[in-house]
Motif scaffolding. Structure first.
Motif, mmCIF file in Angstrom:
data_model
loop_
_atom_site.group_PDB
_atom_site.id
_atom_site.type_symbol
_atom_site.label_atom_id
_atom_site.label_comp_id
_atom_site.label_asym_id
_atom_site.label_seq_id
_atom_site.Cartn_x
_atom_site.Cartn_y
_atom_site.Cartn_z
ATOM 1 N N SER A 139 41.676 -3.811 -9.813
ATOM 2 C CA SER A 139 40.893 -2.620 -10.175
ATOM 3 C C SER A 139 41.200 -1.463 -9.227
ATOM 4 O O SER A 139 41.123 -0.300 -9.613
ATOM 5 C CB SER A 139 39.398 -2.944 -10.187
ATOM 6 N N ALA A 140 41.559 -1.802 -7.970
ATOM 7 C CA ALA A 140 41.921 -0.739 -7.008
ATOM 8 C C ALA A 140 43.141 0.026 -7.515
ATOM 9 O O ALA A 140 43.198 1.255 -7.468
ATOM 10 C CB ALA A 140 42.207 -1.348 -5.640
ATOM 11 N N ILE A 141 44.110 -0.698 -8.029
ATOM 12 C CA ILE A 141 45.351 -0.073 -8.510
ATOM 13 C C ILE A 141 45.126 0.628 -9.857
ATOM 14 O O ILE A 141 45.562 1.756 -10.047
ATOM 15 C CB ILE A 141 46.463 -1.144 -8.636
ATOM 16 N N LEU A 142 44.400 -0.030 -10.764
ATOM 17 C CA LEU A 142 44.313 0.503 -12.133
ATOM 18 C C LEU A 142 43.318 1.636 -12.299
ATOM 19 O O LEU A 142 43.586 2.619 -12.985
ATOM 20 C CB LEU A 142 43.965 -0.625 -13.108
ATOM 21 N N ILE A 143 42.125 1.511 -11.673
ATOM 22 C CA ILE A 143 41.108 2.543 -11.919
ATOM 23 C C ILE A 143 40.542 3.129 -10.626
ATOM 24 O O ILE A 143 39.512 3.790 -10.639
ATOM 25 C CB ILE A 143 39.956 2.006 -12.814
ATOM 26 N N ASN A 144 41.217 2.882 -9.511
ATOM 27 C CA ASN A 144 40.814 3.454 -8.215
ATOM 28 C C ASN A 144 39.455 2.952 -7.734
ATOM 29 O O ASN A 144 38.769 3.634 -6.979
ATOM 30 C CB ASN A 144 40.804 4.991 -8.304
ATOM 31 N N ILE A 145 39.034 1.786 -8.194
ATOM 32 C CA ILE A 145 37.783 1.195 -7.706
ATOM 33 C C ILE A 145 38.130 -0.138 -7.047
ATOM 34 O O ILE A 145 38.507 -1.085 -7.741
ATOM 35 C CB ILE A 145 36.766 0.952 -8.842
ATOM 36 N N ALA B 289 42.195 -0.042 1.190
ATOM 37 C CA ALA B 289 43.497 0.535 1.566
ATOM 38 C C ALA B 289 44.494 0.470 0.403
ATOM 39 O O ALA B 289 45.400 1.303 0.321
ATOM 40 C CB ALA B 289 44.053 -0.185 2.789
ATOM 41 N N THR B 290 44.297 -0.502 -0.492
ATOM 42 C CA THR B 290 45.212 -0.623 -1.635
ATOM 43 C C THR B 290 45.078 0.557 -2.601
ATOM 44 O O THR B 290 46.048 0.949 -3.246
ATOM 45 C CB THR B 290 44.949 -1.955 -2.383
ATOM 46 N N THR B 291 43.861 1.119 -2.698
ATOM 47 C CA THR B 291 43.658 2.255 -3.622
ATOM 48 C C THR B 291 44.499 3.462 -3.203
ATOM 49 O O THR B 291 44.921 4.241 -4.043
ATOM 50 C CB THR B 291 42.185 2.726 -3.641
ATOM 51 N N LEU B 292 44.730 3.591 -1.888
ATOM 52 C CA LEU B 292 45.360 4.814 -1.372
ATOM 53 C C LEU B 292 46.740 5.062 -1.973
ATOM 54 O O LEU B 292 47.110 6.211 -2.224
ATOM 55 C CB LEU B 292 45.456 4.748 0.161
ATOM 56 N N ASP B 293 47.483 3.986 -2.208
ATOM 57 C CA ASP B 293 48.797 4.157 -2.825
ATOM 58 C C ASP B 293 48.879 3.522 -4.208
ATOM 59 O O ASP B 293 49.717 3.922 -5.015
ATOM 60 C CB ASP B 293 49.876 3.557 -1.921
ATOM 61 N N GLY C 174 50.080 7.505 0.711
ATOM 62 C CA GLY C 174 48.980 8.210 0.057
ATOM 63 C C GLY C 174 49.386 8.825 -1.266
ATOM 64 O O GLY C 174 48.543 9.294 -2.022
ATOM 65 N N GLU C 175 50.685 8.812 -1.555
ATOM 66 C CA GLU C 175 51.141 9.408 -2.816
ATOM 67 C C GLU C 175 51.801 8.358 -3.723
ATOM 68 O O GLU C 175 52.471 8.692 -4.691
ATOM 69 C CB GLU C 175 52.136 10.541 -2.534
ATOM 70 N N GLY C 176 51.619 7.094 -3.347
ATOM 71 C CA GLY C 176 52.201 6.022 -4.165
ATOM 72 C C GLY C 176 53.298 5.270 -3.442
ATOM 73 O O GLY C 176 54.264 4.834 -4.076
ATOM 74 N N ALA C 177 53.146 5.102 -2.113
ATOM 75 C CA ALA C 177 54.152 4.369 -1.337
ATOM 76 C C ALA C 177 53.965 2.865 -1.538
ATOM 77 O O ALA C 177 52.864 2.349 -1.337
ATOM 78 C CB ALA C 177 54.028 4.717 0.139
#
Lengths: 503, 150
Positions: free
Chosen positions: A72-78, A86-90, A287-290
């Protein structure tokens, strides 16, 4: 040892771990449903079972639950759990760029590597790490938490000062409620509901989830989060490129996991911070998708599992909330974890490692098989997806304590997060502050109290070798965020242009 | 353009002043939290330290605002405020009604209204999504995962 681990793996055992793993996938990916809560429920369900079956199920939930917070961190920023912040950041920027599938692949593979590394460390170095962890004094715990806070520089790409303010307010928010040492209410302003403090999960869902909904709703266009999932296949060779960074992060995760009271959130943020400092040329900026950001965060928070099990099995001191529940499950089954574990019930040690290894393979299976199906949700138009996610935020906030007040807290933090993000204040440092604040408060006051008995307060507090090392880390981490220090270091290591000319 | 830059510059100073005010408020309240006359274990010790740090950071923010006239401090230029306020208002009403009417009775109209606010005009779709989603979530959380829902 290898034989004993293999002996524990029969078909029934593997099946139960897989059942737990699937439950962990669902629970971990849902904000508000914690792995701790799921394992706690399982204790009540499995207390009549054989210990091997019970441990198989619980370890399956634990291992995969920690990984699936990243989905969910990757898909919807939650973030599904604080450890995935920290996973949401990229991760989310990658989704917005149409690379959701690639981000999930990376998270899956390095969660697997992290878990495996933590378990290997558990098998090999359980005793030495425990000895170090036992020597930590309250001051050292305070300094470790402070070191965690200094990572705000990595979480705020634009304005370090605003990041520090966000973290400081986070610490302040964590102090609301009954003081853990003296039992005095603080900043409750007469409200009984605030006595228990601000729920971390409610604040987390608000700051990340609900604020994201408000930001998206505030935009005129409500097109899907991503136009495509991306068909880019990640080759094994390309995946393995990040292995050194993963090992570095997994070491951080294991050591921090072994320190009681810290756990995944601190480990993943410190690993992320270190990755930002050690990776000189990421494919895209952090922070921009690293990709490197996801590698660091996921390797560290999953390695924490092995780390947290070290003090639990060898000293009966849980490393995090889930291991505290596992510990209670062992007592329910009449087992006595601790120094005598290896002589009285050595098979338990191998059962747990075996279940962890099968759980880590389940990460690969579910991450490759199920997560891409879940990823399709980002293709749904926002005008349909956002209201559904809003209801999920409500349920998530409510489910923690069955409290409508927590839903209100979530909504308030959602609006606060929306304002903060629009004004350039990152929300991740505030979450970090809320996570670490109470740990810092209690340990700082214990340390001051202990040191006040000595002749010199400062010497008593900072003279221990571990404290000195931690203070040095804090200073280095803080100073590295200032522009003039960065320039100075760059100049120091760069060739002087005049000398080159002369040559 | 010039006006926008000035608005940003003023905004950071205003934020600094507000934060400084909050920090002084925190320090004032925390100063009274020492019932045992020993600061070592006093509940107010750590809040005072954090309050002082916030004060220092707020002053630094004001100074930064004064020095960097072209600082980008974020803006609300392109925000659809009507939608935001409608969603926030609806959410507050949802929280208020949740313990009174129960999860299903409040969540179905909440989800339907949210869909309408965000511009979904097909009534059959609004009805299907709101009823279907809420009943599925109730079954998943309330029945399968044993989460108590009001």
């Amino acid at each position: 040892m290898f034989e004993q681990i293999l002996m524990a793996m029969d078909l029934r055992f593997i099946f139960l771990v897989m059942v737990g793993a699937f439950a962990g996938l669902v629970v971990g990916a849902m904000p508000g449903l914690s792995v701790t809560m799921a394992t706690a429920i399982l204790v009540s369900v499995t207390f009549t079972w054989a210990v091997k079956d019970a441990m198989a199920l619980m370890m399956g939930v634990y291992v995969v639950g920690v990984f699936s917070g990243a989905i969910s961190a990757i898909l919807i920023n939650i973030p599904g759990a604080p450890a995935s912040v920290a996973t949401t950041l990229d991760g989310f920027p990658m989704t917005m760029k149409g690379q959701a599938r690639k981000a999930l692949w990376i998270a899956t593979f390095y969660s697997f590597i992290g878990t495996l590394f933590g378990l290997i460390m558990l098998a090999l170095v359980a005793r030495p790490v425990t000895k170090i962890a036992l020597q930590f004094s309250p001051m050292d715990y305070f300094l470790l938490a402070l070191f965690g806070l200094t990572t705000v520089g990595s979480l705020t790409s634009k304005n370090f000062l605003k990041g520090l303010l966000s973290a400081a307010f986070g610490v302040m928010i964590s102090l609301i409620g009954v003081d853990p040492i003296m039992g005095t209410p603080r900043f409750t302003f007469g409200s009984l509901r605030l006595y228990a403090g601000i729920s971390l999960i409610a604040a987390l869902i608000g700051l990340f989830g609900f604020s994201e909904i408000l930001i998206q709703i505030g935009q005129r266009s409500l097109a899907p989060i991503a136009g495509k999932l991306g068909r880019e296949k990640v080759s094994l060779r390309r995946l393995l490129r990040y292995l050194p960074l993963s090992i570095q992060s997994a070491i951080i995760g294991t050591v921090i996991g072994a320190l009681p009271g810290t756990g995944g959130p601190v480990a993943s943020l410190i690993a992320y911070d270190q990755a930002k400092k050690t990776v000189r040329k990421p494919e895209v900026p952090f922070g921009e998708g690293a990709v490197e950001g996801i590698v660091a965060s996921e390797s560290a928070n999953n390695a924490c599992i092995g780390g947290a099990l070290i003090p639990m099995l060898t000293l009966a001191v849980p490393g995090d909330a889930v291991t505290a529940v596992l510990l209670s499950a062992m007592y329910v089954h009449g087992l006595r974890p601790g120094p005598l574990l290896f002589t009285q019930t050595p098979e338990l040690f191998y059962i747990i490692i075996a279940a962890g290894i099968i759980g880590s393979l389940a990460i690969l299976l579910l991450g490759v098989g199920v997560a891409p199906l879940m990823a399709r949700m980002v293709l749904i138009p926002k005008k349909i997806l956002l209201p559904v996610v809003a209801v999920l935020c409500m349920i998530g906030a409510y489910a923690i304590n069955s409290s409508v007040f927590d839903v209100l807290i979530m909504a308030i933090f959602g609006f606060l997060g929306f304002i903060m993000r629009r004004k350039g204040y990152a929300v991740a440092p505030m979450v970090l502050g809320i996570v670490l604040g109470s740990l810092m408060d209690a340990n700082f006051r214990r340390a001051v109290s202990l040191a006040s008995a000595g002749d010199n307060l400062i010497i008593s507090m900072f003279s221990r070798p571990i404290s000195i090392v931690l203070v040095a880390f804090i200073l280095i981490s803080l100073l590295s965020n200032f522009g003039f220090v960065k320039t100075g270091i760059r100049k120091l290591f760069a060739r002087k242009p005049t000398e080159t000319k002369e040559e | 353009m010039r006006r926008r830059q000035n608005a940003g510059f003023n905004s950071q100073i205003v934020e600094g002043i507000v934060f400084a005010g909050i920090s002084i408020f925190i320090i004032t309240i925390a100063s009274g939290m020492n019932p045992y006359r020993s600061w070592a274990l006093a509940p107010g010790l750590f809040p005072i330290i954090v309050g002082a740090i916030i004060l220092v950071l707020s002053v630094s923010l004001i100074i930064q605002g004064l020095r960097k006239r072209d600082a980008k401090t974020g803006s609300f230029d392109r925000v659809d405020w009507l939608r935001i306020l409608l969603v926030m208002g609806l959410t507050i009403v949802y929280v208020w009604l949740l313990p009174l009417l129960g999860f299903i009775a409040v969540s179905i109209p909440y989800l339907a209204l949210m869909l309408l606010i965000l511009g979904e005009k097909r009534w059959w779709l609004v009805g299907t999504i709101s009823v279907g989603t809420i009943l599925s979530l109730y079954y998943a959380f309330g029945v399968l995962l044993s989460v108590y829902l009001p």
